[in-house]
Enzyme design. Structure first.
Site, mmCIF file in Angstrom:
data_model
loop_
_atom_site.group_PDB
_atom_site.id
_atom_site.type_symbol
_atom_site.label_atom_id
_atom_site.label_comp_id
_atom_site.label_asym_id
_atom_site.label_seq_id
_atom_site.Cartn_x
_atom_site.Cartn_y
_atom_site.Cartn_z
ATOM 1 N N TRP A 1 -3.261 -4.086 -3.229
ATOM 2 C CA TRP A 1 -4.100 -4.324 -4.335
ATOM 3 C C TRP A 1 -4.080 -5.718 -5.244
ATOM 4 O O TRP A 1 -4.637 -6.606 -5.186
ATOM 5 C CB TRP A 1 -4.255 -3.445 -5.435
ATOM 6 C CG TRP A 1 -5.053 -3.576 -6.541
ATOM 7 C CD1 TRP A 1 -6.352 -4.288 -6.717
ATOM 8 C CD2 TRP A 1 -4.904 -2.870 -7.831
ATOM 9 N NE1 TRP A 1 -6.772 -4.406 -7.837
ATOM 10 C CE2 TRP A 1 -6.076 -3.586 -8.665
ATOM 11 C CE3 TRP A 1 -4.262 -2.110 -8.361
ATOM 12 C CZ2 TRP A 1 -6.142 -3.171 -9.876
ATOM 13 C CZ3 TRP A 1 -4.281 -1.616 -9.584
ATOM 14 C CH2 TRP A 1 -5.385 -1.969 -10.401
ATOM 15 N N GLN B 114 -0.574 -13.211 -4.551
ATOM 16 C CA GLN B 114 0.839 -13.456 -4.689
ATOM 17 C C GLN B 114 1.505 -13.470 -3.497
ATOM 18 O O GLN B 114 2.582 -14.084 -3.020
ATOM 19 C CB GLN B 114 1.480 -12.249 -5.566
ATOM 20 C CG GLN B 114 0.868 -12.109 -6.932
ATOM 21 C CD GLN B 114 1.625 -11.037 -7.724
ATOM 22 O OE1 GLN B 114 2.551 -10.255 -7.229
ATOM 23 N NE2 GLN B 114 1.131 -10.517 -8.646
ATOM 24 N N ASP C 251 -3.055 1.023 2.671
ATOM 25 C CA ASP C 251 -4.257 1.051 2.075
ATOM 26 C C ASP C 251 -4.750 -0.289 1.434
ATOM 27 O O ASP C 251 -3.995 -1.282 1.295
ATOM 28 C CB ASP C 251 -4.103 1.849 0.740
ATOM 29 C CG ASP C 251 -5.380 1.709 -0.061
ATOM 30 O OD1 ASP C 251 -6.389 2.318 0.392
ATOM 31 O OD2 ASP C 251 -5.124 1.598 -1.207
ATOM 32 N N TYR D 217 -10.248 -6.187 -2.918
ATOM 33 C CA TYR D 217 -8.864 -6.823 -3.328
ATOM 34 C C TYR D 217 -8.899 -8.310 -2.875
ATOM 35 O O TYR D 217 -9.103 -8.669 -1.588
ATOM 36 C CB TYR D 217 -7.910 -5.988 -2.637
ATOM 37 C CG TYR D 217 -7.603 -4.570 -2.945
ATOM 38 C CD1 TYR D 217 -8.571 -3.968 -3.965
ATOM 39 C CD2 TYR D 217 -6.928 -3.627 -2.286
ATOM 40 C CE1 TYR D 217 -8.207 -2.862 -4.455
ATOM 41 C CE2 TYR D 217 -6.999 -2.634 -2.762
ATOM 42 C CZ TYR D 217 -7.468 -1.960 -3.838
ATOM 43 O OH TYR D 217 -7.209 -0.715 -4.278
ATOM 44 N N SER E 283 -12.423 8.093 -4.072
ATOM 45 C CA SER E 283 -11.057 7.458 -4.934
ATOM 46 C C SER E 283 -11.814 7.730 -6.209
ATOM 47 O O SER E 283 -12.943 7.346 -6.690
ATOM 48 C CB SER E 283 -10.946 6.185 -4.354
ATOM 49 O OG SER E 283 -10.203 5.701 -5.170
#
Length: 169
Positions: A35, A41, A63, A68, A168
């Site tokens: 995520w 990063q 996942d 994302y 979810s």
């Protein structure tokens, strides 16, 4: 970019696995998610190192979500999976839909059939996979009849583009 140094080796035999709901699929108690890191990063090289360390420790569940890093996360994970060369049956990949990548009325904040059928194809292309193991509805959609969403998710599974689907949040 920041470098991640993995210094501790975890015994993969210590990983526990649980069934996915009432299905027979066994997922590691810990999953590896992308995520906040992938694309924002962490590039593919570090992502691949982290995924390999997790896999070596017994993690089999990776996942992701379409939204994302605006799709970059799926692309990075897909590139890493190709380079790692694992047997497709040895790991589980999930992705999630709702937020969308574009601003159109049928492309954002929805679980309508049109969006879902296009979203799965986009995710599979970014991941470089023929199917995902699990596809989630990331959020409820109060504007789409639940029967429409359920039918679309069923059809995604029936088409072999996902093995399971769920919700979810």
């Amino acid at each position: 970019g920041a470098a991640i140094v993995l210094t501790t080796r975890i015994d993969s035999s210590a990983m526990n696995y649980r069934r996915l709901g009432r299905a027979g699929l066994k997922v590691s108690e810990l999953s590896f998610g992308s995520w906040v890191t992938y694309g924002n990063q962490m590039g593919e090289s570090i992502a691949r190192e982290c995924m390999a360390a997790a896999f070596d420790a017994g993690v089999n569940f990776f996942d992701n979500a379409e939204v994302y890093a605006k799709g970059q996360s799926e692309s990075i994970m897909g590139d890493a999976l190709r380079k790692l060369g694992w047997r497709r049956s040895s790991y589980i990949v999930s992705t999630k839909f709702y937020w969308g990548l574009n601003d159109g009325p049928n492309e954002k904040n929805t679980l309508n059939r049109k969006y879902l059928m296009q979203a799965i194809d986009g995710s599979l292309a970014r991941l470089g996979l023929d199917y995902v193991d699990l596809v989630y509805c990331h959020r409820p959609d109060p504007d789409t009849p639940i029967e429409e969403t359920v039918r679309a998710m069923h059809d995604i599974v029936s088409a072999g583009k996902a093995v399971y689907w769920g919700t979810s949040e």
